[in-house]
Design a protein around this motif. Structure first.
Motif, mmCIF file in Angstrom:
data_model
loop_
_atom_site.group_PDB
_atom_site.id
_atom_site.type_symbol
_atom_site.label_atom_id
_atom_site.label_comp_id
_atom_site.label_asym_id
_atom_site.label_seq_id
_atom_site.Cartn_x
_atom_site.Cartn_y
_atom_site.Cartn_z
ATOM 1 N N THR A 32 -13.015 -16.236 5.113
ATOM 2 C CA THR A 32 -13.812 -16.748 3.784
ATOM 3 C C THR A 32 -15.190 -17.393 4.171
ATOM 4 O O THR A 32 -14.841 -18.487 4.864
ATOM 5 C CB THR A 32 -12.917 -17.284 2.903
ATOM 6 O OG1 THR A 32 -13.562 -17.405 1.774
ATOM 7 C CG2 THR A 32 -12.408 -18.650 3.435
ATOM 8 N N CYS A 260 -7.277 -21.848 -11.906
ATOM 9 C CA CYS A 260 -6.913 -20.746 -10.565
ATOM 10 C C CYS A 260 -5.248 -20.949 -10.777
ATOM 11 O O CYS A 260 -4.595 -21.767 -10.459
ATOM 12 C CB CYS A 260 -7.170 -21.808 -9.383
ATOM 13 S SG CYS A 260 -6.865 -21.108 -7.744
ATOM 14 N N TRP A 262 -2.793 -17.851 -10.735
ATOM 15 C CA TRP A 262 -2.004 -17.182 -9.941
ATOM 16 C C TRP A 262 -2.421 -16.752 -8.575
ATOM 17 O O TRP A 262 -3.568 -16.415 -8.316
ATOM 18 C CB TRP A 262 -1.372 -15.850 -10.754
ATOM 19 C CG TRP A 262 -0.951 -15.932 -12.131
ATOM 20 C CD1 TRP A 262 -1.740 -15.737 -13.144
ATOM 21 C CD2 TRP A 262 0.079 -16.494 -12.643
ATOM 22 N NE1 TRP A 262 -1.007 -15.844 -14.540
ATOM 23 C CE2 TRP A 262 0.342 -16.654 -13.971
ATOM 24 C CE3 TRP A 262 1.407 -17.271 -11.618
ATOM 25 C CZ2 TRP A 262 1.299 -17.055 -14.550
ATOM 26 C CZ3 TRP A 262 2.518 -17.583 -12.627
ATOM 27 C CH2 TRP A 262 2.408 -17.614 -13.837
ATOM 28 N N GLY A 263 -1.368 -16.649 -7.521
ATOM 29 C CA GLY A 263 -1.944 -16.000 -6.118
ATOM 30 C C GLY A 263 -2.039 -14.838 -6.131
ATOM 31 O O GLY A 263 -1.703 -13.922 -6.948
ATOM 32 N N ARG A 264 -2.425 -14.260 -5.065
ATOM 33 C CA ARG A 264 -2.898 -12.833 -4.805
ATOM 34 C C ARG A 264 -1.742 -12.069 -4.746
ATOM 35 O O ARG A 264 -1.619 -10.813 -5.349
ATOM 36 C CB ARG A 264 -3.643 -12.540 -3.509
ATOM 37 C CG ARG A 264 -5.123 -13.165 -3.618
ATOM 38 C CD ARG A 264 -5.615 -13.324 -2.198
ATOM 39 N NE ARG A 264 -5.096 -14.253 -1.488
ATOM 40 C CZ ARG A 264 -4.982 -14.170 -0.215
ATOM 41 N NH1 ARG A 264 -5.655 -13.337 0.632
ATOM 42 N NH2 ARG A 264 -4.298 -15.322 0.478
ATOM 43 N N GLN A 267 -0.583 -11.351 -8.345
ATOM 44 C CA GLN A 267 -1.579 -10.745 -9.203
ATOM 45 C C GLN A 267 -1.360 -9.218 -8.676
ATOM 46 O O GLN A 267 -1.681 -8.534 -9.529
ATOM 47 C CB GLN A 267 -2.893 -11.295 -8.892
ATOM 48 C CG GLN A 267 -3.396 -12.618 -9.575
ATOM 49 C CD GLN A 267 -4.983 -12.921 -9.248
ATOM 50 O OE1 GLN A 267 -5.686 -12.123 -9.693
ATOM 51 N NE2 GLN A 267 -5.225 -13.879 -8.551
ATOM 52 N N GLY A 335 -1.787 -19.967 -7.838
ATOM 53 C CA GLY A 335 -3.189 -20.235 -7.348
ATOM 54 C C GLY A 335 -3.615 -21.438 -6.606
ATOM 55 O O GLY A 335 -4.393 -21.586 -5.861
ATOM 56 N N ASP A 338 -2.702 -20.991 -3.197
ATOM 57 C CA ASP A 338 -3.724 -19.653 -2.455
ATOM 58 C C ASP A 338 -4.816 -19.987 -1.734
ATOM 59 O O ASP A 338 -5.691 -20.297 -2.651
ATOM 60 C CB ASP A 338 -3.549 -18.437 -3.592
ATOM 61 C CG ASP A 338 -3.869 -17.403 -2.786
ATOM 62 O OD1 ASP A 338 -4.981 -17.201 -1.925
ATOM 63 O OD2 ASP A 338 -3.483 -16.152 -3.161
ATOM 64 N N GLN A 340 -7.214 -18.711 -0.315
ATOM 65 C CA GLN A 340 -8.586 -17.618 -0.731
ATOM 66 C C GLN A 340 -8.737 -17.944 -2.232
ATOM 67 O O GLN A 340 -9.976 -18.060 -2.529
ATOM 68 C CB GLN A 340 -8.028 -16.135 -0.494
ATOM 69 C CG GLN A 340 -8.878 -15.312 -0.760
ATOM 70 C CD GLN A 340 -10.401 -15.342 0.253
ATOM 71 O OE1 GLN A 340 -10.033 -15.006 1.361
ATOM 72 N NE2 GLN A 340 -11.255 -16.120 -0.285
ATOM 73 N N GLN A 341 -7.728 -17.843 -2.925
ATOM 74 C CA GLN A 341 -7.958 -18.176 -4.366
ATOM 75 C C GLN A 341 -8.686 -19.499 -4.829
ATOM 76 O O GLN A 341 -9.688 -19.552 -5.864
ATOM 77 C CB GLN A 341 -6.744 -18.123 -5.182
ATOM 78 C CG GLN A 341 -6.015 -16.843 -5.261
ATOM 79 C CD GLN A 341 -7.011 -15.848 -6.352
ATOM 80 O OE1 GLN A 341 -7.771 -15.286 -5.689
ATOM 81 N NE2 GLN A 341 -6.693 -15.702 -7.574
ATOM 82 N N ASN A 344 -12.383 -19.278 -3.634
ATOM 83 C CA ASN A 344 -13.184 -18.386 -4.538
ATOM 84 C C ASN A 344 -13.464 -19.157 -5.906
ATOM 85 O O ASN A 344 -14.482 -19.234 -6.329
ATOM 86 C CB ASN A 344 -12.342 -17.087 -5.090
ATOM 87 C CG ASN A 344 -12.236 -16.137 -3.891
ATOM 88 O OD1 ASN A 344 -13.021 -16.193 -2.647
ATOM 89 N ND2 ASN A 344 -11.243 -15.262 -4.080
ATOM 90 N N THR A 345 -12.635 -19.990 -6.476
ATOM 91 C CA THR A 345 -12.763 -20.891 -7.537
ATOM 92 C C THR A 345 -13.638 -21.584 -7.364
ATOM 93 O O THR A 345 -14.641 -22.051 -8.035
ATOM 94 C CB THR A 345 -11.179 -21.298 -8.098
ATOM 95 O OG1 THR A 345 -10.235 -20.418 -7.911
ATOM 96 C CG2 THR A 345 -11.558 -22.138 -9.196
#
Length: 813
Positions: A32, A260, A262-264, A267, A335, A338, A340-341, A344-345
């Motif tokens: 990422t 942020c 829930w995790g992937r 989801q 989240g 996580d 990655q989450q 992204n946030t």
């Protein structure tokens, strides 16, 4: 601190055994890119998520081991629990790992949640910023502080935290302070982001909302807050579901609000048949029910999710398709854990207005105490630490082992250390201050009015010094006599504002707002005032540009502002706080606006010199001395207690001879002077402070009429006199020169003392110990009531008659 049996805090074995997959979610072999923040910030390199995951596992271990070593790894003769917060640290591990190793730049400054200090130290250790010898010294003398400390910790700490709510808001005020410095000194380096990491329970503090709602804050696009939403406080699970209310409060104040949640993995389940119902079920749970779910054995989670009041065939089908371990992992997939989450946030944060991120986390994430409502200060047992080491792949016999040389994790730490390296800040020196401004103070004037004159005189006599002065007030600028200064310098704001009253010829106060003003007006919130003044007083060390901040507020409200101002001093902020009007001299206002304890508060405040000058010339001398003590290494803050009571300046009897006047000045800035020359035949010495001096001098004249030889001492700073006394009696090599004591209280001639001040009498009670004098202390010990000044003084026993009678009683006349 809670002492809880280990078995109560042990999670179900099936959950513990699946930690590596259940807590971290599926590892993403991709990478990422991190986004730069700040106008001139260089972006970090792309980060492999698997490598980032490995680092967060090591950070989780180190932060837990730092607390464990403090409690189980060193001698403890007292038997008292050393303490620490493994659970509170664990909930922050993912947030802080993702920030430091994939998001921050060297220009960013970050405030860390107090109870997550072990995470900060663990990260600094991995970055080579903390020597490994310190890892066993949490809460030990000379070691790692209990909470992050900018001035006392051995590694990089941007903000001191620990006073709940105060540390969280400090980056907000630092952002404003940096903008102020940049607008006046353009050569100051551009900022990155000012980031606060805070717990959701910290949002209970009123100081947070006072800061969030300040009108200037909504324009700070460089401000980022990340809330560790673990839904637990010290004693309990936070009741009900408060997130919507909190989000709405931030949004109403003009903030960008991101969540942020829930995790992937979870989801992905939401996209399956029955997923919508699963989302509704989880999001409609109270905080308490969710936390209980975390403590439930795997084979019982199905039944708890499918409670009697849940009627969804689709949800049942989805849940029945998952085994116990898989379902346990899913409900924990938040989240805030996580990576990655989270990244992204961060990238979605606004650049135009402040952003708050609500990151859902689990308190005690990955620990045996995970999610327990009483895990706040619980300590892992030795067996639990061994279990954690096994889960994380760490050798418990070598808990501080560095990352393997040549590994991706070690390489990422090395690159991050280089990326976050900061240039040394060179501090610009404040121009030398004069010792006097050349005004001859005559007539009748109050010390509060003299403050306004002082600022104008300083601008005339020392313009380069005055250029660094910034005044602040919580909507009391005109009533604390800053009007003339504001008319000449203007009001500072984040951006230019149109002056709609520019063509009004009748206005006396020219309120022109822009980026070049030197006064900052805040709303009626003393906590905001002292939070900002502390950060303005720290710019010398943050950006190398010293400011000389002077904040005015009504003296009765000093107590309200004291705790955050004191914490600001602890954190390295240097400033001048002016409390005015003070005492009972604002008599018609009654008890509501009469300060009693502030003189002793000032005397007792560390890192601060308290002043209460009686005369305008004394104020000038003392204020110049105080300004000379701030904005530099080793500087000292100051508190001035001023009055609205006009005083005849001739009563001071300042000498006309320049040599004698300079001697008077030196005594005044040392803490006090004798108005009457020392006479070895004195029967009694009257000692006064501040606006009460006219009564003290009138009492002296009445005593002389009665045949009593009375001397008069005027103290400008009981604080400095006490410190001089301490230095003399304890042989200290620090503190003010004790020679002032011999000047005003010669040891060769003990004399009874009557002390008088418009404040609590115990402030001056120590004077009797300087040479063993008999002493009577007069002052204010009760709430007042509305009255004229004479009646008010008589009510509290600080009028002329009371002083005379106290002196006669003391010398038995």
């Amino acid at each position: 601190m809670n002492m809880i049996p280990d078995d109560i805090l042990t999670k179900p074995a099936t959950v513990a055994s699946s930690w590596a997959t259940a807590r971290l979610g599926e590892r993403d072999p991709g990478s990422t890119p991190a986004t730069p923040v700040g106008p001139n910030a260089a972006a970090p390199e792309r980060v492999d998520l698997e490598t980032l995951d490995a680092i967060q596992r090591r950070v989780l271990w180190l932060s837990s081991a730092i607390v464990d070593a403090a409690n189980h790894g060193r001698p403890n003769a007292s038997g008292l629990k050393v303490g620490g917060h493994q659970a509170s640290s664990a909930s922050m591990v993912s947030i802080m790992t993702s920030l430091w190793f994939a998001e921050l730049t060297a220009a960013d400054r970050i405030s860390v949640k107090p109870h997550a200090s072990p995470v900060l130290h663990a990260i600094n250790y991995l970055l080579g910023d903390l020597d490994g010898s310190y890892l066993t010294t949490l809460r030990a003398r000379g070691g790692l502080q209990s909470y992050p400390s900018r001035t006392k910790d051995p590694d990089t700490v941007d903000f001191s935290t620990g006073s709940v709510g105060i540390g969280a808001t400090a980056p907000l005020w630092a952002a404003i302070a940096h903008r102020y410095v940049r607008s006046h000194f353009p050569q100051t380096p551009a900022p990155g982001r000012w980031i606060s990491l805070l717990g959701d329970a910290e949002l209970d503090e009123g100081a947070v909302w006072e800061a969030v709602a300040d009108p200037q804050v909504s324009r700070l696009g460089e401000l980022l807050w990340i809330v560790d939403l673990n839904r637990q406080s010290l004693d309990r699970v936070v009741p009900d579901i408060q997130i919507a209310r909190l989000q709405g409060m931030f949004a109403a104040a003009g903030w960008e609000v991101l969540t942020c949640k829930w995790g992937r993995r979870l989801q992905a389940l939401f996209n399956e048949p029955g997923g919508d119902d699963l989302r509704v079920r989880l999001e409609s749970m109270s905080n308490e029910e969710y936390q209980r779910l975390l403590r439930t054995p795997d084979d019982q989670i199905h039944s708890r999710l499918l409670a009697d009041n849940v009627n969804s065939t689709a949800l049942k089908g989805l849940v029945d398709g998952l085994d116990g371990a898989g379902l346990a992992a899913a409900v924990r997939d938040l989240g805030g854990h996580d990576l990655q989450q989270l990244l992204n946030t961060y990238r979605a944060a606004s650049a135009e207005r402040p952003t708050v991120v609500f990151a859902y986390t689990i308190k005690g994430w990955g620990l045996p105490t995970e999610g327990h409502p009483n895990n706040h200060s619980a300590l892992l047992s030795p067996s639990q630490m061994l279990e954690l080491a096994r889960d994380l792949g760490v050798d418990p016999a070598d808990p501080w082992a560095p990352l393997p040389v040549g590994s991706e994790e070690a390489e990422l730490c090395a690159r991050t250390a280089r990326h976050l390296a900061r240039p040394v800040v060179a501090t610009t020196a404040v121009p030398s201050l004069p010792t006097a401004l050349g005004r001859r103070h005559k007539g009748t004037v109050s010390t509060q009015a003299s403050l306004g004159r002082f600022l104008l005189d300083l601008r005339r006599a020392a313009p380069e010094v005055a250029r660094r002065v910034v005044t602040l007030s919580p909507d009391v600028a005109s009533s604390t006599n800053l009007g003339g200064w504001i008319n000449q310098t203007g009001v500072w704001s984040v951006g230019e504002r149109h002056d709609w009253f520019a063509d009004d010829n009748e206005r006396l106060l020219r309120w022109v707002e822009g980026t070049q003003g030197q006064h900052i007006e805040l709303g009626i919130a003393e906590t905001n005032l002292v939070g900002l003044v502390a950060e303005l007083g720290a710019t010398w060390s943050r950006s190398g540009q010293p400011l000389l901040p002077i904040a005015t507020l009504y003296d009765p409200f000093v107590s309200r502002a004291l705790e955050p101002w004191s914490f600001g001093i602890y954190a390295g902020g240097q400033s001048i706080l002016v409390g005015t009007p003070a005492g009972v001299t604002l008599a018609p206002e009654g008890g509501a606006h009469q300060s009693i304890t502030t003189p002793s508060i000032g005397l007792e405040q560390p890192g601060c010199t308290a002043w209460e000058p009686a005369f305008a010339q004394d104020l000038e001398w003392c204020m110049l001395a105080a300004l000379g003590d701030i904005g530099k290494p080793g500087g000292t803050s100051a508190y001035f207690r001023l009055s609205t009571r006009p005083v005849d300046q001739g009563l001071a009897e300042h000498p006309d001879d320049e040599l004698l006047l300079e001697r008077r000045r030196r005594n005044a800035v040392a803490g006090g002077y004798r108005i009457t020359p020392y006479d070895p035949t004195e029967h009694v010495t009257l000692v006064g402070v501040g606006a009460i001096m006219p009564e003290v001098l009138s009492a002296r004249r009445r005593l002389v009429e009665l045949g009593v030889n009375a001397g008069v001492v005027c103290l400008t700073s009981p604080d400095l006199i006490f410190r001089a006394f301490q230095r003399r009696t304890r042989g200290s090599k620090t503190g003010p020169d004790s020679s002032i004591l011999e000047t005003i209280f010669p040891r060769s001639r003990p004399t009874p003392l009557v002390t008088v001040l418009d404040g609590h009498p115990h402030t001056l009670a120590f004077l009797g110990a300087i040479r063993g004098d008999e002493i009577v202390c007069l002052g204010v010990t009760e709430f007042g009531q509305s009255a004229d000044l004479d009646d008010s003084y008589a009510l509290h026993g600080i009028d002329v008659r009371s002083i005379v009678e106290a002196a006669l009683d003391l010398i038995k006349r």
